[in-house]
Motif scaffolding. Structure first.
Motif, mmCIF file in Angstrom:
data_model
loop_
_atom_site.group_PDB
_atom_site.id
_atom_site.type_symbol
_atom_site.label_atom_id
_atom_site.label_comp_id
_atom_site.label_asym_id
_atom_site.label_seq_id
_atom_site.Cartn_x
_atom_site.Cartn_y
_atom_site.Cartn_z
ATOM 1 N N ARG A 1 -21.838 53.040 23.277
ATOM 2 C CA ARG A 1 -22.715 53.183 24.444
ATOM 3 C C ARG A 1 -22.534 52.002 25.385
ATOM 4 O O ARG A 1 -22.507 52.167 26.603
ATOM 5 N N GLU A 2 -22.376 50.812 24.829
ATOM 6 C CA GLU A 2 -22.173 49.618 25.666
ATOM 7 C C GLU A 2 -20.846 49.714 26.428
ATOM 8 O O GLU A 2 -20.764 49.316 27.592
ATOM 9 N N ILE A 3 -19.826 50.243 25.797
ATOM 10 C CA ILE A 3 -18.548 50.456 26.482
ATOM 11 C C ILE A 3 -18.753 51.373 27.677
ATOM 12 O O ILE A 3 -18.248 51.109 28.777
ATOM 13 N N LEU A 4 -19.498 52.447 27.488
ATOM 14 C CA LEU A 4 -19.757 53.368 28.597
ATOM 15 C C LEU A 4 -20.498 52.663 29.733
ATOM 16 O O LEU A 4 -20.187 52.869 30.904
ATOM 17 N N GLY B 1 -19.019 50.401 35.856
ATOM 18 C CA GLY B 1 -18.621 49.528 36.962
ATOM 19 C C GLY B 1 -17.175 49.686 37.382
ATOM 20 O O GLY B 1 -16.745 49.049 38.330
ATOM 21 N N GLY B 2 -16.415 50.499 36.687
ATOM 22 C CA GLY B 2 -15.016 50.719 37.036
ATOM 23 C C GLY B 2 -14.092 50.519 35.847
ATOM 24 O O GLY B 2 -14.527 50.141 34.755
ATOM 25 N N VAL C 1 -14.006 59.052 28.027
ATOM 26 C CA VAL C 1 -13.183 57.980 28.577
ATOM 27 C C VAL C 1 -11.795 58.518 28.863
ATOM 28 O O VAL C 1 -11.272 59.343 28.115
ATOM 29 N N ARG C 2 -11.222 58.083 29.955
ATOM 30 C CA ARG C 2 -9.827 58.406 30.276
ATOM 31 C C ARG C 2 -9.060 57.092 30.324
ATOM 32 O O ARG C 2 -9.660 56.025 30.510
ATOM 33 N N ASP C 3 -7.781 57.174 30.145
ATOM 34 C CA ASP C 3 -6.980 55.952 30.207
ATOM 35 C C ASP C 3 -5.704 56.211 30.979
ATOM 36 O O ASP C 3 -5.268 57.345 31.139
ATOM 37 N N GLY D 1 -11.318 54.112 31.876
ATOM 38 C CA GLY D 1 -12.359 54.439 32.848
ATOM 39 C C GLY D 1 -13.295 55.485 32.290
ATOM 40 O O GLY D 1 -12.957 56.248 31.384
ATOM 41 N N LEU D 2 -14.481 55.522 32.836
ATOM 42 C CA LEU D 2 -15.512 56.464 32.429
ATOM 43 C C LEU D 2 -15.173 57.857 32.931
ATOM 44 O O LEU D 2 -14.754 58.029 34.071
ATOM 45 N N ASP D 3 -15.349 58.844 32.075
ATOM 46 C CA ASP D 3 -15.237 60.245 32.463
ATOM 47 C C ASP D 3 -16.596 60.868 32.167
ATOM 48 O O ASP D 3 -16.821 61.446 31.105
#
Length: 114
Positions: free
Chosen positions: A20-23, A28-29, A60-62, A72-74
């Motif tokens: 959750r913290e990663i998300l 922020g980008g 997440v996408r990379d 990055g967040l998806d």
């Protein structure tokens, strides 16, 4: 009964606090795994494992940029969570409406006693 693998279900994936913290950080980008690991205070392999789980459930996408991988967040992957939580919106709205009516009745009673 066996628990679903965290990689198959968005609810299980976000149950882990560091994921959750990663998300939150990715809101922020895009960021490289090294930066995410540093922010979380964990090893790069640990952060990579969390990112793999988040990627596999569609959160997440990379993309590769030179020698780094940017994550990055998806947020579209959060749709099942949003829909599930949205099912409780009516309950909370009705509860707040009842509370508001109660507070107003107390205020009215207070004014009438003066």
């Amino acid at each position: 009964m066996a628990r679903l693998a965290t990689t198959s279900d968005v609810f299980n994936a976000i149950a882990e606090p560091q994921r959750r913290e990663i998300l939150v950080l990715l809101r922020g980008g895009e960021r490289p795994v090294t930066e995410l690991a540093q922010e979380l205070g964990i090893t790069q392999p640990g952060a990579s494992k969390h990112l793999r789980v988040l990627r596999e459930v569609g959160l997440v996408r990379d993309r590769k940029v030179g020698k780094q991988r940017m994550y990055g967040l998806d947020a579209g992957g959060l749709r099942p969570v949003h829909e599930w939580v949205g099912g409780f919106e009516r309950f909370w709205n009705e509860s707040f409406d009842r509370l508001d009516e109660y507070v107003q009745s107390l205020e009215q009673a207070g004014r009438e006693q003066r």
